[in-house]
Every structure is written in C-alpha cells, then in structure tokens.
Design an enzyme around this catalytic site. Structure first.
Site, PDB file in Angstrom:
ATOM      1  N   LYS A 252       0.861  -1.184   0.000  1.00 38.85           N
ATOM      2  CA  LYS A 252       0.000   0.000   0.000  1.00 38.85           C
ATOM      3  C   LYS A 252       0.895   1.230   0.000  1.00 38.85           C
ATOM      4  O   LYS A 252       1.536   1.554   1.001  1.00 38.85           O
ATOM      5  CB  LYS A 252      -0.914   0.012   1.236  1.00 38.85           C
ATOM      6  CG  LYS A 252      -1.877   1.197   1.247  1.00 38.85           C
ATOM      7  CD  LYS A 252      -2.829   1.104   2.422  1.00 38.85           C
ATOM      8  CE  LYS A 252      -3.973   2.096   2.292  1.00 38.85           C
ATOM      9  NZ  LYS A 252      -3.550   3.483   2.207  1.00 38.85           N
ATOM     10  N   ARG A 272      -8.946  10.311  -7.552  1.00 34.38           N
ATOM     11  CA  ARG A 272      -9.861   9.468  -6.773  1.00 34.38           C
ATOM     12  C   ARG A 272     -11.239  10.111  -6.674  1.00 34.38           C
ATOM     13  O   ARG A 272     -12.249   9.433  -6.597  1.00 34.38           O
ATOM     14  CB  ARG A 272      -9.239   9.306  -5.390  1.00 34.38           C
ATOM     15  CG  ARG A 272     -10.115   8.630  -4.405  1.00 34.38           C
ATOM     16  CD  ARG A 272      -9.452   8.702  -3.043  1.00 34.38           C
ATOM     17  NE  ARG A 272     -10.352   8.216  -2.050  1.00 34.38           N
ATOM     18  CZ  ARG A 272     -10.024   7.322  -1.118  1.00 34.38           C
ATOM     19  NH1 ARG A 272      -8.829   6.836  -1.093  1.00 34.38           N
ATOM     20  NH2 ARG A 272     -10.896   6.943  -0.240  1.00 34.38           N
TER      21      ARG A 272
HETATM   22  P1  AMP Z   1      -7.119   4.864   2.370  1.00 36.68           P
HETATM   23  O1  AMP Z   1      -6.807   6.145   1.628  1.00 36.68           O
HETATM   24  O2  AMP Z   1      -6.367   4.746   3.658  1.00 36.68           O
HETATM   25  O3  AMP Z   1      -8.608   4.625   2.492  1.00 36.68           O
HETATM   26  O4  AMP Z   1      -6.567   3.670   1.459  1.00 36.68           O
HETATM   27  C1  AMP Z   1      -7.001   3.427   0.160  1.00 36.68           C
HETATM   28  C2  AMP Z   1      -6.055   4.067  -0.832  1.00 36.68           C
HETATM   29  O5  AMP Z   1      -4.804   3.395  -0.861  1.00 36.68           O
HETATM   30  C3  AMP Z   1      -6.516   3.964  -2.269  1.00 36.68           C
HETATM   31  O6  AMP Z   1      -7.446   4.937  -2.582  1.00 36.68           O
HETATM   32  C4  AMP Z   1      -5.228   4.129  -3.038  1.00 36.68           C
HETATM   33  O7  AMP Z   1      -4.980   5.511  -3.282  1.00 36.68           O
HETATM   34  C5  AMP Z   1      -4.161   3.665  -2.085  1.00 36.68           C
HETATM   35  N1  AMP Z   1      -3.414   2.466  -2.514  1.00 36.68           N
HETATM   36  C6  AMP Z   1      -2.086   2.318  -2.363  1.00 36.68           C
HETATM   37  N2  AMP Z   1      -1.680   1.112  -2.801  1.00 36.68           N
HETATM   38  C7  AMP Z   1      -2.782   0.459  -3.254  1.00 36.68           C
HETATM   39  C8  AMP Z   1      -3.011  -0.830  -3.807  1.00 36.68           C
HETATM   40  N3  AMP Z   1      -2.017  -1.711  -3.975  1.00 36.68           N
HETATM   41  N4  AMP Z   1      -4.280  -1.148  -4.138  1.00 36.68           N
HETATM   42  C9  AMP Z   1      -5.311  -0.274  -3.952  1.00 36.68           C
HETATM   43  N5  AMP Z   1      -5.137   0.951  -3.431  1.00 36.68           N
HETATM   44  C10 AMP Z   1      -3.895   1.326  -3.069  1.00 36.68           C
END
Ligand code: AMP
Length: 588
Positions: A252, A272
């Site tokens: 991530k 996004r």
């Molecule tokens: P969060 O912003 O904490 O809700 O986490 C989701 C976000 O992580 C997504 O919107 C992406 O921008 C990011 N992201 C980073 N790596 C990945 C991955 N391997 N797959 C999907 N999302 C990812």
C-alpha cells in the site's frame, strides 16, 4: 419549466434537515420536471452544470458577480459590497437588494430553467479578453428577469455556494421513487452511476426508458469509473479470519490514486474524486503508452513521488508541488514520480469489472512492460498469518504505509467499500498510535499568537448509513504558523451562516464550515464523551466517542472527499480493539 419551481424547492430544502423530507421535495420536483430537461435539473441540484470529470467551471469572481448585481439593481457596487459583508453570502445579498427594487418595478418575463441552465453553460464556455464583460452581461440579464428568490439561487449556483444538505444517495433515492415508484431500485441506479460517474445521464435514461434505460450503461473510455474502496482491519489475525487461507497482499503506497484512460495517443487521468488531473502529469501522458502492449485500456495506479538519486519513495505531500496551472513543465523535472499500477478495468473494448481480481492482475502483468517510470505494485499470495506478517514487515521496510489485501476471486465493485479489499496498516496492530482522516466542520478563533486565525478546529467522522458528519474532537496541537495561515485561507471560503444539516455535533464553534476539507490526526486514545456525536448511544446510552489528545500530523488530505473520511464504524472498531489490549495485560 419555470425556474421558480426549482427555487421554491431549494428554499424548502434549505429550511429542513430531515432526510425523508428532503427526499420528498426532490421527488415532487422530479415528477414536475419534463423528461427532456431532467439531466439539467439533476446537475443544478448537485450545484454543477456538468459532471465533475468534465471540469466545466464558471470562473466568476465575487467582484464580477457584484458588478452584475449592481447593473441590474441600479445600485453602486460599494453598497452591494456592504450588504454582502453583512450577509456573508452573495445570493442572500442579491435577493435582499432586488427585493427593495422589486417593490418599485414590474416583472416583465418569467424565467425558465432552460434559460438559467443554458446561460450558465454559456458563461462557462466564454474565453478570451472580453469574456469578463460578457459574463457580467449574461448574469445581469438573468437577474433582470428574476424574482429576488430566484436571484438568490442563481447566484448561489454561479458562486458554487448552493448547500442543500444532500448527497448523491438522496438524489438517487428520489429518482428511483419518482420514476420507478420504489426506493428499492436505487441499487440499479447506483450501478449505472458507478460506471458513468454522471448522475444527470443516469436520470435522463431512467426518465426516458425506465429501468431498461440503465442497461445501456457500460464502462467506456474517458468516463471515469467510481473507485472501489477498502475496509480496514486492525491485525493480521483479523485479516486471515476475514479472507480465509489464500489471498493477495499488495504493497500500500502513500501517493495519489489515479485512473488512467488510454486510447491510441489520447490519455486522460482522473483523481480518486474523479476530477480530471491530466494537466498535472504531462510525464504520464507522454510515457504511459510506451509501457503498454495495448492501445486501449483503463488502469488504476498509485502515483508516488521519488528521490531520483536513491529511488526512495517520498511522502505524499511532495506530489502537491504538481498542483499548479503554470510552469508545470519545469516542475515535472524537479519532482519526479513513479506510476505504480495495481488494477485494470477495461482492455481492448471489454469491461473487466466482472472479471476476478486474480484474472485482472494476470492481464495487467501480460500488458505492462515495467521500467523505472511504470511499475506493477509488488504483490504476494499469502497463505498464512506468518506469511502475512513477513510481507507486512517487508512493505514497511520498503517505505509503504502497509498492505492492501485482496480477495482473489472477487470482481471490481465500483463505488463500493467492502470486504473484498482490506487495508492493513502497521499502526493498527496494537495501540492507537493510529492516524484518522477527519473532516473539518467548525473552528474556534485563536488567542495570543493565533489571534485573527482559527486556533482550534472541530473535526468529524463520516456516518455512511445516515450520510452525516459527526463530531469526534477539537484539535489545537500540531499546527505550525504556516499551517495556521494555510487553514485560515482555505477554510474562510467554507464558512456557512448556519450549520450544514449533514453535520451533527453537541458543540457550538465560533464558525461552521461546509464539510469539505479532510485532515489527518493522531491521538493517544478513544474515550466516551458526553458532547461528541460519533457512535452516539452505541457503546453507552447518551455517550459518543471522542479522541483524547488529538494532534494534527501536518497532512491535509486533498485527495479525499469528505465521504472518504474515517467512519464511525472504524472508530468503534478501534475503540473495542483498544479495550481488548488494555484488558489483556490484567488478565495474564
Ligand atoms: P485509504 O486512503 O487509507 O482509504 O486507502 C485506500 C487508498 O490506498 C486507495 O485509494 C489508493 O490511493 C491507495 N493504494 C495504495 N496502494 C494500493 C493498492 N495496492 N491497491 C489499492 N489501493 C492502493
């Protein structure tokens, strides 16, 4: 259709906070709307002229709008400025001024919705040296024929300050009821919205062809797909419990999510939030095709800033240097990036949304030619908790936030947060050293060094089920002087005269804001609270949950919509988890 029908509805909506009533007002409005203009009415309700991804903007500054009001009312700009300062909203100011004038003149012509909409669209399309004068003429010609109430909403639409207190879900509920007789069909509308990101078009199809109209919605190039979202888990064991004994773990990365649409030489990038961000990344536009074995594809990636010498990933804020209109070519060299692909939703004329994650990843691997600029997000198939621990450790060592865990045989669920994707961040494993993304809903003025700025911000979580923002803490630490100035500048534009109906809080800050800005905070603990409304009555009757010793981390999460903020459910989970941890030592 008379515009007064719309302005009457908006007026009624502004005076209630009850979701059922708000929905009913919309249902009545939709039933009275001729089918040919339903899309226009839906855009206006959303406070837009076209879907976000088209980036159509009116570009009318307050000064220009005041000149237009002045021209229509025959009153000097200075006077209008005075009323505006007193009122805080140009729409209110205009209606007040025109009310005085209305007593002395007769309305000649009734104004139609078509005319208002078409004029706004014309204003948005004006360019060049004379455009400012033309814009003023268009606005004042509308105001000449508008009633004071109509003028109020026309100006709110123009200035982008229309706040009806509803989210897209409420509009979809109302469309389903108005055209199919049942709210239950909302899901069908949502599916169409998820692949088109255009609620006006969804409304038009359902108005013309009932539910059958929605069958025409397919993934298509250059219309963004609403992104699939992840739920969070707090530990490796919870992840294994939820996902079983075989799933994928991807790194991530902490950057900006981007949806890349490519057809031959044409490249369009969506954020996004589905805004068109192509102009910030000319390097992706120029180079992406060279890294692909196809000429027709929709991809998803995380853009991450890197240190060119060491190859290290840099923090998310580095990308913000790219957020500029001019000199972008110069900046590109100074702030290099990498494009880290993690999904493919469309390939050579076919949607892959119903294809399993595993198959999509295979297709991605077959299609991408990796190099320094374009890479695949590293992933491992995990079969045990031990495997997972090891991958998480590696990810953290490589500078990642944690892992995204993905069910192998799950489709791409556009627009949905579900358990087919889980996020596991390092901090969630034990105590609440965890960060939360919270919405700024209000502020208290500062004292001493902070006089004239906001000293403390009031923050909220998002309640998905009720579509509301519920307060969770005040935060006053972690701000640099620069932050304080920056917040004052950003938030000044978001001040509202009264609390937005989607906000729920037992506190009375000095100012309320539109719930739009998301910031990151850390805290030492979650406690029960008599004043905050996050998870009210869930743990204990009469109490909500609050953050103890919250601190701003320095991150404004520009890329997040308020609906992407941490939810009440996440906070409940963190609260319960923390209780377990503090109880455990006593038990052993
Ligand atoms: P969060 O912003 O904490 O809700 O986490 C989701 C976000 O992580 C997504 O919107 C992406 O921008 C990011 N992201 C980073 N790596 C990945 C991955 N391997 N797959 C999907 N999302 C990812």
């Amino acid at each position: 259709m008379q515009f007064s029908l719309i302005s009457d509805t908006f007026e009624k909506m502004e005076s209630t906070t009850k979701r059922l009533e708000l929905t009913q007002y919309l249902v009545d409005l939709f039933k009275a709307t001729p089918r040919e203009i339903i899309s226009k009415v839906v855009y206006l309700i959303q406070g837009k002229i076209r879907p976000d991804y088209e980036g159509v903007e009116l570009g009318v500054a307050e000064k220009l709008a005041m000149r237009a009001i002045s021209k229509s009312a025959g009153i000097p700009v200075k006077k209008i400025h005075e009323v505006f300062v007193e009122d805080g909203d140009l729409g209110h100011a205009a209606s007040k001024i025109l009310e005085q004038k209305a007593q002395t003149t007769f309305m000649v012509q009734q104004i139609t919705t078509e005319r208002v909409y078409d004029t706004l669209l014309k204003i948005a399309k004006l360019e060049g040296t004379r455009s400012q004068d033309m814009k003023m003429k268009y606005i004042s010609s509308l105001l000449n024929d508008a009633t004071p109430q109509e003028a109020k909403f026309i100006l709110k639409l123009i200035m982008g300050t229309l706040r009806l207190g509803i989210a897209d879900n409420t509009v979809m509920d109302a469309l389903a009821i108005a055209y199919t007789g049942s709210r239950e069909n909302r899901e069908r509308l949502e599916a169409a919205y998820n692949v088109s990101s255009d609620l006006g078009r969804v409304a038009e199809e359902i108005a013309k062809h009932d539910l059958r109209g929605l069958d025409n919605f397919r993934v298509s190039l250059f219309s963004p797909i609403r992104p699939m979202l992840a739920e969070r888990v707090k530990s490796e064991s919870e992840a294994v419990e939820k996902l079983g004994h075989e799933f994928a773990a991807e790194y991530k990365l902490d950057g900006e999510r981007v949806q890349i649409h490519l057809q031959d030489k044409k490249v369009v990038l969506f954020s996004r939030r589905l805004e068109n961000i192509t102009s910030y990344y000319p390097d992706i536009v120029e180079n992406i095709a060279k890294s692909l074995k196809t000429t027709e594809i929709i991809l998803e990636a995380e853009i991450v800033a890197i240190n060119e010498n060491t190859g290290e990933f840099l923090p998310f804020q580095e990308l913000m240097h790219r957020r500029r209109k001019y000199d972008i070519a110069k900046i590109v060299g100074q702030y290099p990036i990498t494009v880290n692909l993690f999904d493919v939703m469309y390939l050579n004329g076919k949607s892959l949304l119903d294809t399993t994650y595993d198959e999509r990843r295979k297709k991605l691997e077959e299609t991408v030619i990796e190099n320094d600029f374009v890479r695949l997000v590293p992933r491992t198939i995990v079969r045990s908790e031990n495997d997972l621990e090891e991958v998480l450790e590696n990810a953290i060592n490589a500078g990642c936030e944690g892992l995204m865990l993905k069910v192998l045989d799950a489709p791409y669920r556009a627009g949905a947060r579900g358990s087919n994707w889980l996020k596991l961040k390092r901090e969630y494993r034990n105590e609440l050293g965890d960060s939360l993304d919270l919405v700024v809903i209000g502020a208290f003025f500062g004292k001493g060094r902070r006089t004239g700025r906001y000293g403390t911000l009031l923050l909220a979580t998002y309640n998905q089920e009720r579509d509301t923002f519920e307060s969770i803490c005040k935060v006053g630490t972690g701000f640099t002087d620069e932050n304080l100035d920056q917040f004052y500048q950003i938030l000044q534009d978001k001040v509202t005269l009264k609390k937005n109906p989607r906000i729920e809080s037992g506190m009375e800050p000095d100012v309320w804001f539109e719930p739009e800005i998301v910031i990151e905070v850390v805290a030492s603990e979650i406690t029960l609270s008599p004043v905050h409304t996050t998870a009210k009555d869930v743990i204990r009757k009469g109490s909500g949950l609050a953050l103890r010793f919250p601190k701003f981390t320095g991150k404004i999460r520009d890329e997040k919509a308020p609906e992407d903020a941490s939810t009440d459910q996440e906070v409940i989970t963190l609260y319960r988890n923390q209780k377990k941890i503090t109880q455990n030592p006593a038990e052993t």
